[in-house]
Design a protein around this motif. Structure first.
Motif, PDB file in Angstrom:
ATOM      1  N   ASN A 159      56.955  19.976  59.235  1.00 26.60           N
ATOM      2  CA  ASN A 159      57.947  21.052  59.106  1.00 26.60           C
ATOM      3  C   ASN A 159      58.222  21.679  60.474  1.00 26.60           C
ATOM      4  OD1 ASN A 159      56.004  23.306  59.480  1.00 26.60           O
ATOM      5  ND2 ASN A 159      55.277  22.723  57.437  1.00 26.60           N
ATOM      6  N   GLY A 160      59.199  22.550  60.509  1.00 23.74           N
ATOM      7  CA  GLY A 160      59.606  23.152  61.773  1.00 23.74           C
ATOM      8  C   GLY A 160      58.548  24.073  62.354  1.00 23.74           C
ATOM      9  N   THR A 161      57.811  24.745  61.482  1.00 25.17           N
ATOM     10  CA  THR A 161      56.763  25.649  61.960  1.00 25.17           C
ATOM     11  C   THR A 161      55.654  24.858  62.645  1.00 25.17           C
ATOM     12  OG1 THR A 161      57.286  27.086  60.077  1.00 25.17           O
ATOM     13  CG2 THR A 161      55.266  27.565  61.275  1.00 25.17           C
ATOM     14  N   ALA A 162      55.274  23.724  62.057  1.00 24.04           N
ATOM     15  CA  ALA A 162      54.265  22.848  62.668  1.00 24.04           C
ATOM     16  C   ALA A 162      54.777  22.315  64.009  1.00 24.04           C
ATOM     17  CB  ALA A 162      53.925  21.695  61.726  1.00 24.04           C
ATOM     18  N   GLU A 217      62.433  26.187  72.965  1.00 24.53           N
ATOM     19  CA  GLU A 217      63.565  26.572  72.108  1.00 24.53           C
ATOM     20  C   GLU A 217      63.263  26.369  70.636  1.00 24.53           C
ATOM     21  OE1 GLU A 217      66.349  24.085  74.723  1.00 24.53           O
ATOM     22  OE2 GLU A 217      67.666  25.166  73.321  1.00 24.53           O
ATOM     23  N   ASP A 218      63.443  27.426  69.861  1.00 22.11           N
ATOM     24  CA  ASP A 218      63.420  27.292  68.403  1.00 22.11           C
ATOM     25  C   ASP A 218      64.847  26.946  67.978  1.00 22.11           C
ATOM     26  OD1 ASP A 218      63.421  27.520  65.681  1.00 22.11           O
ATOM     27  OD2 ASP A 218      62.186  29.324  65.607  1.00 22.11           O
ATOM     28  N   ALA A 219      65.105  25.634  67.902  1.00 19.09           N
ATOM     29  CA  ALA A 219      66.429  25.135  67.511  1.00 19.09           C
ATOM     30  C   ALA A 219      66.414  24.696  66.048  1.00 19.09           C
ATOM     31  CB  ALA A 219      66.846  23.986  68.431  1.00 19.09           C
ATOM     32  N   ALA A 220      65.530  25.322  65.263  1.00 18.94           N
ATOM     33  CA  ALA A 220      65.369  24.956  63.849  1.00 18.94           C
ATOM     34  C   ALA A 220      66.695  25.002  63.092  1.00 18.94           C
ATOM     35  CB  ALA A 220      64.361  25.888  63.179  1.00 18.94           C
ATOM     36  N   GLU A 221      67.570  25.936  63.501  1.00 18.28           N
ATOM     37  CA  GLU A 221      68.816  26.158  62.753  1.00 18.28           C
ATOM     38  C   GLU A 221      70.014  25.523  63.441  1.00 18.28           C
ATOM     39  OE1 GLU A 221      69.027  30.437  62.262  1.00 18.28           O
ATOM     40  OE2 GLU A 221      67.152  30.474  61.125  1.00 18.28           O
ATOM     41  N   SER A 222      69.794  24.848  64.586  1.00 23.07           N
ATOM     42  CA  SER A 222      70.955  24.504  65.417  1.00 23.07           C
ATOM     43  C   SER A 222      71.121  23.014  65.701  1.00 23.07           C
ATOM     44  CB  SER A 222      70.918  25.309  66.718  1.00 23.07           C
ATOM     45  OG  SER A 222      69.805  24.962  67.502  1.00 23.07           O
ATOM     46  N   LEU A 230      63.132  21.282  65.967  1.00 23.81           N
ATOM     47  CA  LEU A 230      64.135  21.267  64.896  1.00 23.81           C
ATOM     48  C   LEU A 230      63.415  21.408  63.560  1.00 23.81           C
ATOM     49  CD1 LEU A 230      66.164  18.104  66.047  1.00 23.81           C
ATOM     50  CD2 LEU A 230      66.869  20.504  66.352  1.00 23.81           C
ATOM     51  N   SER A 231      64.159  21.843  62.533  1.00 16.59           N
ATOM     52  CA  SER A 231      63.617  21.878  61.164  1.00 16.59           C
ATOM     53  C   SER A 231      64.543  21.116  60.234  1.00 16.59           C
ATOM     54  CB  SER A 231      63.488  23.321  60.678  1.00 16.59           C
ATOM     55  OG  SER A 231      63.259  23.349  59.278  1.00 16.59           O
ATOM     56  N   PHE A 232      63.938  20.424  59.271  1.00 18.64           N
ATOM     57  CA  PHE A 232      64.715  19.697  58.254  1.00 18.64           C
ATOM     58  C   PHE A 232      64.318  20.170  56.862  1.00 18.64           C
ATOM     59  CE2 PHE A 232      63.551  16.831  61.802  1.00 18.64           C
ATOM     60  CZ  PHE A 232      64.764  16.890  62.475  1.00 18.64           C
ATOM     61  N   ASN A 266      67.038  23.809  53.193  1.00 11.43           N
ATOM     62  CA  ASN A 266      68.219  24.661  53.400  1.00 11.43           C
ATOM     63  C   ASN A 266      68.870  24.438  54.759  1.00 11.43           C
ATOM     64  OD1 ASN A 266      66.263  25.763  55.009  1.00 11.43           O
ATOM     65  ND2 ASN A 266      66.625  27.884  54.418  1.00 11.43           N
ATOM     66  N   LYS A 267      68.345  23.519  55.561  1.00  7.85           N
ATOM     67  CA  LYS A 267      68.907  23.311  56.896  1.00  7.85           C
ATOM     68  C   LYS A 267      70.072  22.321  56.832  1.00  7.85           C
ATOM     69  CE  LYS A 267      66.242  26.103  59.350  1.00  7.85           C
ATOM     70  NZ  LYS A 267      65.039  26.446  58.676  1.00  7.85           N
ATOM     71  N   ILE A 268      70.689  22.044  57.983  1.00  8.66           N
ATOM     72  CA  ILE A 268      71.940  21.285  57.971  1.00  8.66           C
ATOM     73  C   ILE A 268      71.741  19.833  57.502  1.00  8.66           C
ATOM     74  CG2 ILE A 268      71.863  20.720  60.438  1.00  8.66           C
ATOM     75  CD1 ILE A 268      75.002  21.393  60.283  1.00  8.66           C
TER      76      ILE A 268
HETATM   77  C1  PLP Z   1      63.708  27.028  59.330  1.00  8.10           C
HETATM   78  C2  PLP Z   1      63.188  27.692  60.525  1.00  8.10           C
HETATM   79  C3  PLP Z   1      61.955  27.326  61.120  1.00  8.10           C
HETATM   80  C4  PLP Z   1      61.065  26.261  60.593  1.00  8.10           C
HETATM   81  O1  PLP Z   1      60.936  26.323  59.251  1.00  8.10           O
HETATM   82  P1  PLP Z   1      60.102  25.232  58.395  1.00  8.10           P
HETATM   83  O2  PLP Z   1      60.386  25.711  57.010  1.00  8.10           O
HETATM   84  O3  PLP Z   1      58.704  25.360  58.799  1.00  8.10           O
HETATM   85  O4  PLP Z   1      60.681  23.886  58.674  1.00  8.10           O
HETATM   86  C5  PLP Z   1      61.577  27.959  62.296  1.00  8.10           C
HETATM   87  N1  PLP Z   1      62.337  28.898  62.851  1.00  8.10           N
HETATM   88  C6  PLP Z   1      63.514  29.283  62.305  1.00  8.10           C
HETATM   89  C7  PLP Z   1      64.313  30.314  63.007  1.00  8.10           C
HETATM   90  C8  PLP Z   1      63.972  28.709  61.131  1.00  8.10           C
HETATM   91  O5  PLP Z   1      65.120  29.106  60.597  1.00  8.10           O
END
Ligand code: PLP
Length: 395
Positions: free
Chosen positions: A77-80, A190-195, A214-216, A219-221
């Protein structure tokens, strides 16, 4: 009275985009219109659903193609991904990391996972992301540069990194933030999770810092169910990211030897199969989401007292979540509008509760956060699914 009529105008402007039927409208639903079934079936048929198999490498290659990053390491996940990136950027227990207070909890939690302290910084109206001018003035007073590192004068702790976040897909002012990193001796992650699909000066977000993520999430793109990736141009960091996210297992034909305490963060093959199919439609999703943004912009063009957030100058935004920003003075309307939208079956959401207001982070260091506090009271995220874009384009 006056507020009531403004609220109704806003409600109608939103319904003009989402449609006024009775079916509920999601904030952001995933869109499976391509080879998802086919790819996931191929993965199941191969028997390799977990930590080995062809799709993870393929997904990473395609991520590199789309973002221009030299290396991508897919994780759970994006947090990891952010946790991994911060560790590789050199964040140590006892350090401080500059993060916006206006962000998703994952940004601050990833810092805490490293044993470091989030140090909250303010955002700006134009990008909804970290305000480089205000941060620059703050750092000049709040930190001391010793050697090639900066230390918080008040706590004595090292400032180990800055994590800008591209809010709702809108790129932050990266040049200025990278300059601050050089001046004060900390890396930018960079936290580009949303971009995914957002560009700054023609280059993909998440590829400017030492590392990006990045995050997938669903709810992401694009989605892999759950998932994330670490991006970097540095081959050694990429290699280290791969090692750190696969339990630091030393390659060997049969022995289980691990050379450090590490993480089981690798993206499973079945998630990557889904991701490969989703990436094939990224450009299509991006154009549909631009249609949704244009529809909101047109719908709100004559409406006073509020604005739809637009991509910053010189940037291309993926318009992940369209955002209505109420003018100062109309804060009281936010919850009334959210309630009215809820009643109409239209799913809208406020911004996140600011990080410095959450119980575990109330005592963390911070600068003046007045713009983020004001924005939080005035932001409403509007339905923005790619599926909605198809409807908008057809009507
Ligand atoms: C979605 C998101 C993450 C990562 O989220 P995960 O649910 O762990 O994939 C991190 N930062 C932001 C700003 C997010 O919107």
């Amino acid at each position: 009275m006056k507020t009531d009529s403004v609220l109704n105008v806003a409600l109608e402007a939103i319904r003009a985009v989402t449609g006024s039927g009775s079916a509920p409208v999601a904030l952001h639903e995933p869109c499976f219109v391509g080879n998802e079934w086919e790819m996931v079936k191929r993965c199941l048929d191969s028997g390799w659903v977990s930590s080995a198999g062809e799709f993870v490498g393929e997904f990473e290659r395609r991520l590199c193609q789309h973002t221009g990053a030299r290396h991508a390491v897919a994780v759970v996940n994006g947090t990891a991904a952010l946790h991994t990136a911060l560790l590789l950027a050199g964040v140590m227990p006892g350090d401080e990391v500059l993060v916006p207070t206006l962000t998703f909890i994952g940004t601050a939690n990833a810092v805490a996972y490293c044993g470091a302290t989030p140090h909250f910084v303010d955002s700006e109206e134009e990008t909804l992301g970290v305000d480089p001018d205000k941060l620059s003035a703050y750092l000049a007073a709040a930190v001391e540069v010793r050697g090639r590192q900066s230390y918080n004068r008040a706590t004595g702790r090292r400032i180990a990194a800055l994590v800008p976040m591209h809010t709702f897909g809108h790129p932050v002012r990266l040049r200025e933030l990278l300059d601050l990193g050089v001046r004060y001796g900390f890396p930018v992650v960079e936290d580009a999770a949303e971009s995914l699909g957002s560009y700054y000066e023609g280059r993909h977000t998440g590829t400017f810092g030492k590392l990006g993520i990045l995050s997938f999430n669903g709810n992401k793109i694009i989605t892999t169910g759950g998932g994330g990736a670490v991006l970097t141009d540095d081959p050694d960091l990429a290699q280290a990211a791969r090692h750190l996210t696969t339990t630091a297992r030393v390659p060997h034909a049969w022995s289980f030897i691990h050379d450090r305490v590490a993480f089981n963060y690798r993206m499973p093959n079945i998630n990557a199969a889904l991701g490969c199919a989703q990436l094939e439609y990224l450009d299509d999703f991006l154009s549909r989401k631009r249609h949704v943004a244009q529809a909101y912009l047109a719908s709100f063009s004559g409406v006073n007292g509020m604005r739809i957030q637009v991509e910053p100058k010189g940037c291309v935004s993926n318009y992940w979540l369209n955002t209505l920003v109420l003018d100062r003075g109309l804060e009281a309307m936010r919850d009334a509008l959210l309630a009215a939208l809820g009643e109409a079956g239209i799913m809208a959401r406020p911004a996140w509760t600011l990080m410095h207001r959450l119980p575990m982070y109330t005592s963390m260091p911070r600068m003046d956060l007045s713009t983020a506090e004001s924005l939080e009271a005035r932001i409403i995220s509007l339905p923005s699914s790619a599926t909605l874009g198809a409807k908008v384009a057809d009507s």
